[in-house]
Enzyme design. Structure first.
Site, short mmCIF file in Angstrom:
data_model
loop_
_atom_site.label_atom_id
_atom_site.label_comp_id
_atom_site.label_asym_id
_atom_site.label_seq_id
_atom_site.Cartn_x
_atom_site.Cartn_y
_atom_site.Cartn_z
N GLU A 105 -3.85 -9.56 3.81
CA GLU A 105 -4.60 -9.25 5.03
C GLU A 105 -5.79 -10.18 5.26
OE1 GLU A 105 -2.61 -5.33 3.96
OE2 GLU A 105 -3.46 -7.04 2.92
N GLU A 135 0.84 -1.21 0.00
CA GLU A 135 0.00 0.00 0.00
C GLU A 135 0.87 1.25 0.00
OE1 GLU A 135 -4.15 -0.88 2.15
OE2 GLU A 135 -2.43 -1.39 3.42
#
Length: 698
Positions: A126, A106
């Site tokens: 995740e 990210e």
């Protein structure tokens, strides 16, 4: 050491992350990156920036040591760091090598440009922790890779090599050689050419098919395959927002769903497992730099189902194995079974014919103990009887070379007694594999009183190398897993004796999430095994009158489980599906009548509570005795060896989710039923102590 290293190289500010081992996005690192951006922007000699990590890790994502602490939300949070990169008026290049996962990816997507080593590992995993990417990953990755690829990666947590993403908006360049030199040259080129500051947020999401049809198809698949895990569907919903909402709205929606998942019991359980697996590898009195014994050749004694499965683990990683049996026919059967297992895997496309032959070529067989003289690790997988173990270890003591590790695959017997059959007890350890040993992930490592530290450290390391989840146990009857299994089974038997049926107990626990109920497990393992253990224990304590159980009656009738086509259930030839058998119902009914028991009804909730709380209570005793080092070690054992549902995090974690106060209160209620119940349901002192203090079990 500071969290970042800042240096200027030919007009390029090189910012190197320094938070080993994987450059987790700690508060210190986040703050350091923002300060570096501000410093570079204010310096007229700096024309562009390069962000990078170590050779092994650009960044592995969130710093898990900060989970549950105020630092997670301390500014700048990761979203603010990414915004700082996007808003920088000088080109920012992310130079990626090693792992670039989760928050690390990210962050990289917030840079204007990205360059990566071809073998860098890239992903947003995740979902495997019951979460979704919470810093814009679900909004930027679809813009970088297109809807199809991003959706697959985010909902599955798949990690891919950078070279597979070379022709995408995610990576501007992929290199094979010196990444840092290439990144600095790239950053200089961008500054000289006054290249535009590209931002992924400004792109539109592309799709090769009708987006809404694709999303609906994937949604249906995820709902069917992950009914107990909310994260995969929530991941899809946030990816859908990258199409349906403006970027800022999509970010807000992503954050909303992320925070909801963060507080969910499923994510708490998965994060607990993540931490527990790593904690289990750390033994307080074994330094991380303990020298290991070299394992170049393995020997396995016993060519049955267990021995063959154990051998396959080592063949799979390229270690030669010599397998010993007493008769040639047994060896031939064992080798044929191993080959058949590999060929079945080949038919599924997971092995090539060449790989099958390579592995089989590493296997040799013998009928003589003398041929084990060069083995570095010898594992016995023989009949579970102390006299048999004595004969084996006496021979091993004679033939094994100095420094060889002598391991027993015993599931219940005293490893210290086994070690004393040799003149080298420091070399003896328990390596308890679970059947089928080539499939099951748990490896219970039993540390004897005299086991050498390097033997234990080597066993943990080799366990990891063969793909197992190692957990260290002390010596007691049954170690961690099987010792806890006993009261769990007693609680189930009490329910059946009092009026529940075996199928009702199995169904309740399977609905809770257990892979199989205790009676189906019994039939699979063989009821005669438990029968032999009960007879052994009775013989060891002749002063205590033996009280027969229902399972004894089944065994006396030749009902040993699936191997005989009948146990607690009956089975049709070639079919493992259990069928409720009226004969068993009659045996149970007769047993109740002989004891004067009037059957009563039980709810599913009470069945689950009684069985699991018995499990938890024994776990607390094991902790107090030091048999297990941590409550989380017990959870790893039950998750990977006994089919406990991952979304509940293991029995000890589940008890703390329910509340130890509620667990103890229920146990006290069960204890009031009778004198026998009072003895069985006596609360473990450690459990009572933590209930009173409110402190979690650790």
């Amino acid at each position: 050491m500071t969290a970042v290293n800042y240096e200027i190289k030919e007009g390029v500010a090189l910012v190197t992350f320094q938070n080993p081992p994987v450059n987790g996005m700690s508060h210190a690192l986040r703050l350091g990156i923002v300060q570096a951006v501000d410093k570079a922007e204010a310096d007229p000699s700096v024309q562009s920036m390069v962000l990078t990590g170590s050779q092994s890790a650009f960044s592995g994502g969130a710093d898990v040591t900060e989970f549950g602490t105020p630092k997670v939300l301390q500014q700048p949070i990761l979203r603010a760091v990414i915004e700082a990169l996007e808003q920088c008026e000088k080109p920012v290049v992310a130079a990626i090598q090693g792992v670039c996962l989760g928050g690390g990816l990210e962050l990289a997507m917030g840079a204007h440009y990205r360059i990566a080593k071809a073998d860098a590992q890239i992903g947003l995993p995740e979902v495997k922790l019951g979460l979704l990417p919470g810093a814009g990953g679900t909004q930027r990755l679809p813009r970088a890779l297109g809807l199809e690829k991003a959706l697959e990666m985010i909902t599955s947590g798949t990690i891919v090599r950078a070279k597979t993403l070379a022709d995408s908006n995610l990576l501007d360049r992929v290199v094979e050689d010196d990444l840092i030199a290439a990144a600095i040259a790239f950053a200089q080129e961008l500054a000289v050419n006054k290249a535009p500051l590209k931002r992924l947020r400004d792109l539109q999401v592309t799709s090769q098919t009708d987006a809404q049809t694709l999303l609906q198809t994937v949604r249906e698949k995820l709902q069917a395959s992950s009914k107990n895990f909310p994260a995969p569907v929530k991941c899809l919903e946030t990816v859908q927002a990258s199409i349906d909402m403006p970027f800022e709205q999509g970010l807000a929606f992503e954050r909303q769903l992320f925070l909801g998942l963060m507080s969910s019991p499923e994510s708490q359980a998965l994060r607990h497992i993540f931490a527990a697996e790593r904690a289990a590898l750390k033994i307080p009195d074994i330094p991380a730099d303990t020298p290991l014994r070299e394992i170049k050749q393995v020997a396995v004694i016993g060519a049955g189902t267990m021995g063959g499965g154990i051998a396959m683990n080592f063949l799979n990683i390229g270690l030669p194995v010599v397998m010993l049996e007493m008769k040639q026919e047994a060896l031939d059967r064992g080798v044929a079974t191993i080959r058949r297992n590999y060929e079945n895997t080949m038919k599924k496309g997971r092995l090539t014919a060449e790989q099958v032959e390579q592995r089989m070529g590493l296997l040799s067989t013998t009928l003589s103990y003398d041929d084990l003289a060069q083995a570095d690790l010898i594992i016995e997988a023989v009949f579970e009887e102390m006299g048999v173990k004595k004969a084996v270890f006496t021979e091993l003591d004679r033939v094994a070379k100095p420094g060889a590790i002598l391991a027993s695959n015993t599931s219940t017997l005293d490893v210290d007694q086994i070690a004393d059959f040799t003149k080298r007890p420091e070399d003896v350890i328990g390596l308890h594999f679970f059947s089928p040993a080539n499939v099951m992930q748990l490896l219970e490592i039993v540390r004897g009183a005299k086991t050498a530290k390097d033997v234990l450290a080597t066993s943990i390391q080799i366990g990891r190398k063969i793909g197992k989840k190692p957990v260290v146990s002390g010596v007691c009857d049954g170690f961690i897993g099987n010792r806890m299994l006993y009261p769990y089974r007693v609680a189930a038997d009490q329910l059946v004796l009092a009026g529940a049926s075996p199928s009702q107990v199995d169904k309740a626990l399977e609905n809770f999430g257990m892979a199989m109920g205790p009676y189906r497990v019994g039939d699979l393992a063989g009821l005669d095994i438990g029968w032999a253990i009960r007879k052994r224990k009775a013989a060891e304590n002749p002063s205590v009158p033996y009280e027969p159980v229902i399972a004894d009656k089944l065994c006396e009738a030749g009902r040993y489980g699936q191997k005989t086509g009948m146990g607690w259930y009956k089975y049709e030839a070639g079919n493992r599906q259990p069928i409720v058998d009226p004969v068993v119902e009659q045996i149970i009914d007769d047993f109740r009548k002989a004891k004067g028991i009037e059957p009563r009804q039980f709810s599913e909730a009470e069945i689950v509570q009684r069985c699991l709380y018995a499990l938890v209570n024994e776990g607390a005793k094991i902790l107090e005795e030091g048999i297990a080092l941590r409550a989380s070690d017990i959870d790893v054992v039950y998750l990977y060896g006994y089919g406990f549902p991952a979304y509940r995090g293991g029995p000890m974690n589940y008890a703390q989710q329910v509340g130890l106060f509620n667990v103890v209160r229920s146990m006290q209620r069960y204890a009031r039923e009778s004198a026998d119940a009072a003895a069985f349901w006596q609360v473990a002192p450690l459990l009572a102590k933590h209930t009173e203090s409110g402190e979690p079990l650790k």
